[in-house]
Design an enzyme around this catalytic site. Structure first.
Site, PDB file in Angstrom:
ATOM      1  N   GLU A 173       0.819  -1.190   0.000  1.00  0.00           N
ATOM      2  CA  GLU A 173       0.000   0.000   0.000  1.00  0.00           C
ATOM      3  C   GLU A 173       0.865   1.257   0.000  1.00  0.00           C
ATOM      4  O   GLU A 173       1.942   1.276   0.605  1.00  0.00           O
ATOM      5  CB  GLU A 173      -0.921   0.005   1.223  1.00  0.00           C
ATOM      6  N   CYS A 223       3.970   8.359   0.525  1.00  0.00           N
ATOM      7  CA  CYS A 223       4.481   7.471   1.570  1.00  0.00           C
ATOM      8  C   CYS A 223       4.608   6.078   0.959  1.00  0.00           C
ATOM      9  O   CYS A 223       3.602   5.469   0.584  1.00  0.00           O
ATOM     10  CB  CYS A 223       3.500   7.475   2.743  1.00  0.00           C
ATOM     11  N   CYS A 280       6.571  -7.161   7.489  1.00  0.00           N
ATOM     12  CA  CYS A 280       7.661  -6.593   8.279  1.00  0.00           C
ATOM     13  C   CYS A 280       8.013  -7.544   9.418  1.00  0.00           C
ATOM     14  O   CYS A 280       7.137  -8.186   9.988  1.00  0.00           O
ATOM     15  CB  CYS A 280       7.245  -5.236   8.854  1.00  0.00           C
ATOM     16  N   CYS A 317       6.236  -4.327  15.817  1.00  0.00           N
ATOM     17  CA  CYS A 317       5.848  -3.239  16.733  1.00  0.00           C
ATOM     18  C   CYS A 317       4.391  -3.444  17.199  1.00  0.00           C
ATOM     19  O   CYS A 317       3.542  -3.871  16.416  1.00  0.00           O
ATOM     20  CB  CYS A 317       5.996  -1.886  16.049  1.00  0.00           C
ATOM     21  N   CYS A 371       1.261  -1.988  15.375  1.00  0.00           N
ATOM     22  CA  CYS A 371       1.301  -2.067  13.929  1.00  0.00           C
ATOM     23  C   CYS A 371       0.915  -3.457  13.469  1.00  0.00           C
ATOM     24  O   CYS A 371       1.598  -4.426  13.760  1.00  0.00           O
ATOM     25  CB  CYS A 371       2.706  -1.735  13.458  1.00  0.00           C
ATOM     26  N   GLU A 381      10.425  -2.061   7.317  1.00  0.00           N
ATOM     27  CA  GLU A 381      11.481  -1.284   7.978  1.00  0.00           C
ATOM     28  C   GLU A 381      12.528  -0.966   6.905  1.00  0.00           C
ATOM     29  O   GLU A 381      13.262  -1.860   6.470  1.00  0.00           O
ATOM     30  CB  GLU A 381      12.073  -2.122   9.135  1.00  0.00           C
ATOM     31  N   SER A 398      12.203   6.558   7.762  1.00  0.00           N
ATOM     32  CA  SER A 398      11.708   6.329   9.121  1.00  0.00           C
ATOM     33  C   SER A 398      12.112   4.935   9.588  1.00  0.00           C
ATOM     34  O   SER A 398      11.885   3.949   8.888  1.00  0.00           O
ATOM     35  CB  SER A 398      10.180   6.450   9.112  1.00  0.00           C
ATOM     36  N   SER A 423      11.051   6.084  15.149  1.00  0.00           N
ATOM     37  CA  SER A 423       9.846   5.744  15.911  1.00  0.00           C
ATOM     38  C   SER A 423      10.265   5.495  17.350  1.00  0.00           C
ATOM     39  O   SER A 423      10.802   4.441  17.672  1.00  0.00           O
ATOM     40  CB  SER A 423       9.210   4.464  15.352  1.00  0.00           C
ATOM     41  N   LEU A 424      10.036   6.457  18.200  1.00  0.00           N
ATOM     42  CA  LEU A 424      10.562   6.377  19.571  1.00  0.00           C
ATOM     43  C   LEU A 424       9.515   5.785  20.525  1.00  0.00           C
ATOM     44  O   LEU A 424       9.729   4.743  21.117  1.00  0.00           O
ATOM     45  CB  LEU A 424      10.991   7.771  20.022  1.00  0.00           C
ATOM     46  N   CYS A 472      -1.947   8.795   9.969  1.00  0.00           N
ATOM     47  CA  CYS A 472      -1.005   8.300  10.965  1.00  0.00           C
ATOM     48  C   CYS A 472      -0.336   6.998  10.572  1.00  0.00           C
ATOM     49  O   CYS A 472       0.074   6.224  11.429  1.00  0.00           O
ATOM     50  CB  CYS A 472      -1.696   8.115  12.320  1.00  0.00           C
TER      51      CYS A 472
HETATM   52  S1  SF4 Z   1       5.797   0.054  12.638  1.00  0.00           S
HETATM   53 FE1  SF4 Z   1       7.137  -0.184  10.868  1.00  0.00          FE
HETATM   54  S2  SF4 Z   1       8.909  -1.278  11.676  1.00  0.00           S
HETATM   55 FE2  SF4 Z   1       7.271  -1.566  13.176  1.00  0.00          FE
HETATM   56  S3  SF4 Z   1       6.261  -3.497  12.561  1.00  0.00           S
HETATM   57 FE3  SF4 Z   1       5.170  -1.822  11.559  1.00  0.00          FE
HETATM   58  S4  SF4 Z   1       6.065  -1.623   9.515  1.00  0.00           S
HETATM   59 FE4  SF4 Z   1       7.494  -2.794  10.815  1.00  0.00          FE
END
Ligand code: SF4
Length: 361
Positions: free
Chosen positions: A92, A110, A117, A121, A124, A170, A201, A224-225, A343
């Protein structure tokens, strides 16, 4: 199938042309048609004879990404595309439009850099299915080119001004293709997008942050903190267990030393997890003295993650504490909320299954 034409640097294309018995200058013509104008077929290249396409047909592949679905936000024109790749996988991509009163309008794409991935996270859902594969440079650049091509059918003057590598995946785990894509998008004979208008990012792959500082010091780095405390960040961003905050912040300091560039820290505010006044004070302390800004993002409520947004008053209080501590803070402008494109969290139903395609928050 040949090499993806959209992923070839000019010098590589010159080599391919020479190997096919063509003069070098044909490479420049073809490169411009593909990278600047987004040509999707040989017969679109007006000053290139058909014999060039025939000579290159076996060596290179000109197939465009196929847009399976496009959603357009009624509120702000944000567009979300589902692209099918050559092997049937999908990614996407989002186009966000920003109107400016003084400077020219901004059109930000984007892009995704991986299918799925491996980072896992917590907020996500892309990470839920794990990593399927890396994208090739041509597939990353192809997302920008295909969007440009489509929008130009309505608006011939349309230009993509900014690219953020924040979609699925990532980017620093697909480093070679990332660098190649940045270089192609930056090429003055192509999209000519300034390095500073491209943002990478990452969830915090420390060695690659330092590589990026050396290899591409002008691109913008976003991290991404999401928490200033290891025990919380370990849960939200599992990569923190490999590269905990102290290592990450050391890398950030080195990054700034090498590049002299400001880092953006992305911070998704999650109710009851990282959004208390104490969290704000910890964050101010962690980033004290760093050349940075903090981008606060109210987390999207995604069913699978069970995470909730704090109230607006809580968000405002969090921002106030940071500002008073001298930290530069912004609250991310929501884009395409009516199509779930805001977001970085993009949702989609496909084939009856609930599929969430996501980017960093
Ligand atoms: S936020 Fe980014 S790095 Fe983290 S799992 Fe999702 S796609 Fe991967």
């Amino acid at each position: 199938m040949g090499l993806s034409l959209r992923g070839l640097r000019l010098e590589e294309l010159q080599d391919v042309c020479v190997a096919a018995g063509l003069p070098k200058f044909r490479a420049g013509q073809v490169f411009e048609w593909v990278q600047a104008k987004g040509a999707g077929a040989w017969d679109e290249m007006k000053n290139v004879p058909a014999s060039v396409g025939e000579a290159l047909a076996g060596a290179v592949d000109l197939t465009s990404l196929e847009a399976l679905k496009t959603q357009v936000s009624r509120t702000d024109g944000t567009r979300k595309y589902l692209f099918r790749l050559g092997d049937g996988q999908t990614v996407e991509t989002v186009l966000m439009l920003y109107e400016r009163k003084v400077a020219r309008d901004r059109a930000t794409v984007c892009v995704s850099t991986q299918v799925g991935c491996a980072m896992g996270c917590a907020f996500c859902a892309t990470g839920l299915g794990g990593l399927v594969r890396n994208l090739e440079a041509g597939e990353i650049v192809g997302q920008v080119l295909e969007i440009m091509r489509q929008v130009r059918q309505e608006d011939p003057e349309f230009r993509v001004t900014n690219v953020v590598f924040m979609g699925m995946g990532e980017p620093l785990q697909n480093y070679g293709s990332l660098l190649a894509a940045i270089s192609l998008l930056n090429n003055p004979k192509g999209q000519n997008i300034g390095m500073r208008r491209m943002t990478v990012s990452t969830c915090g792959i420390v060695p690659r942050i330092l590589d990026l500082a050396r290899d591409n010091p002008q691109v913008t780095l976003a991290i991404s903190l999401h928490s200033a405390r290891d025990e919380v960040r370990d849960r939200l961003v599992p990569m923190n267990r490999h590269y905990p905050l102290q290592e990450l912040m050391d890398a950030c300091r080195k990054y700034i030393e090498i590049t002299n560039r400001r880092i953006t820290f992305e911070y998704a505010l999650v109710k009851g997890v990282n959004s208390s006044p104490q969290d704000a004070r910890d964050l101010a302390r962690l980033t004290e003295g760093l050349l940075c800004n903090i981008n606060l993002i109210p987390v999207n409520a995604v069913r699978e993650t069970g995470l909730e947004r704090p109230t607006e008053a809580e968000n405002a209080e969090f921002a106030r504490i940071l500002t008073e501590a001298g930290v530069e803070v912004s609250l991310r402008e929501e884009k395409g909320s009516d199509i779930d494109a805001a977001c970085g969290q993009l949702r989609k139903r496909q084939g009856g299954e609930f599929l969430v395609l996501n980017g960093k928050v």
